[in-house]
Design a protein around this motif. Sequence first.
Motif, PDB file in Angstrom:
ATOM      1  N   ILE A 156      18.901  -9.335 -24.991  1.00 59.77           N
ATOM      2  CA  ILE A 156      19.395 -10.682 -24.669  1.00 59.77           C
ATOM      3  C   ILE A 156      20.039 -11.320 -25.896  1.00 59.77           C
ATOM      4  O   ILE A 156      21.111 -11.925 -25.805  1.00 59.77           O
ATOM      5  CB  ILE A 156      18.266 -11.560 -24.102  1.00 59.77           C
ATOM      6  N   SER A 157      19.393 -11.167 -27.063  1.00 64.51           N
ATOM      7  CA  SER A 157      19.974 -11.759 -28.272  1.00 64.51           C
ATOM      8  C   SER A 157      21.284 -11.072 -28.649  1.00 64.51           C
ATOM      9  O   SER A 157      22.223 -11.736 -29.118  1.00 64.51           O
ATOM     10  CB  SER A 157      18.975 -11.700 -29.428  1.00 64.51           C
ATOM     11  N   SER A 217      14.103  -8.905 -25.335  1.00 67.41           N
ATOM     12  CA  SER A 217      14.534  -9.996 -26.221  1.00 67.41           C
ATOM     13  C   SER A 217      15.673  -9.548 -27.136  1.00 67.41           C
ATOM     14  O   SER A 217      16.596 -10.326 -27.403  1.00 67.41           O
ATOM     15  CB  SER A 217      13.348 -10.521 -27.032  1.00 67.41           C
ATOM     16  N   SER A 237      23.401  -9.733 -26.510  1.00 71.00           N
ATOM     17  CA  SER A 237      24.429 -10.193 -25.564  1.00 71.00           C
ATOM     18  C   SER A 237      24.814 -11.647 -25.830  1.00 71.00           C
ATOM     19  O   SER A 237      25.967 -12.026 -25.619  1.00 71.00           O
ATOM     20  CB  SER A 237      23.954 -10.019 -24.131  1.00 71.00           C
ATOM     21  N   LEU A 238      23.887 -12.492 -26.297  1.00 67.71           N
ATOM     22  CA  LEU A 238      24.219 -13.884 -26.618  1.00 67.71           C
ATOM     23  C   LEU A 238      25.081 -13.985 -27.871  1.00 67.71           C
ATOM     24  O   LEU A 238      25.889 -14.908 -27.992  1.00 67.71           O
ATOM     25  CB  LEU A 238      22.947 -14.712 -26.789  1.00 67.71           C
ATOM     26  N   MET A 239      24.895 -13.050 -28.802  1.00 71.94           N
ATOM     27  CA  MET A 239      25.743 -13.035 -29.997  1.00 71.94           C
ATOM     28  C   MET A 239      27.088 -12.381 -29.723  1.00 71.94           C
ATOM     29  O   MET A 239      27.912 -12.271 -30.620  1.00 71.94           O
ATOM     30  CB  MET A 239      25.029 -12.294 -31.132  1.00 71.94           C
ATOM     31  N   GLU A 240      27.305 -11.957 -28.488  1.00 77.98           N
ATOM     32  CA  GLU A 240      28.550 -11.351 -28.025  1.00 77.98           C
ATOM     33  C   GLU A 240      28.935 -10.115 -28.830  1.00 77.98           C
ATOM     34  O   GLU A 240      30.108  -9.908 -29.153  1.00 77.98           O
ATOM     35  CB  GLU A 240      29.683 -12.379 -28.005  1.00 77.98           C
TER      36      GLU A 240
END
Length: 118
Positions: free
Chosen positions: A42-43, A39, A45-48
């Motif tokens: 993933i978070s 988790s 990578s989603l926040m770039e």
Amino acid sequence: MNKLGSEFLKEFDNYERPIAFGLTKRLLVMMIGISVVVSLTISISLMELSDIFMYLVALLIAPPFIIYGLGFDEAVKEKILFNLKVQKRAYMTEFREGEEFTKDDFKSWKKVKEFDES
């Protein structure tokens, strides 16, 4: 009471029993740790954010959970304690410096007996 069977087998009382979902405490902790790491990555990578930061977080958080979950913690603990203990040993020998041995010193003689017959 005498024990039946081989002495090499572990006793049945030492095995861990399942706690939840058919998993033992160790496996449950490992699954929770892996899900936290997944988790977080993933978070990140989603926040770039940077990929290096994602790998660093994964490499710092995951190993303790995996080591504990697979039971390697006991082996690691024993190895660390063995390496930290003082390893100086003293042995008593009957060897004296300067003493010369002949080829007959190590033969067993028929006249010499190892036990008392009286």
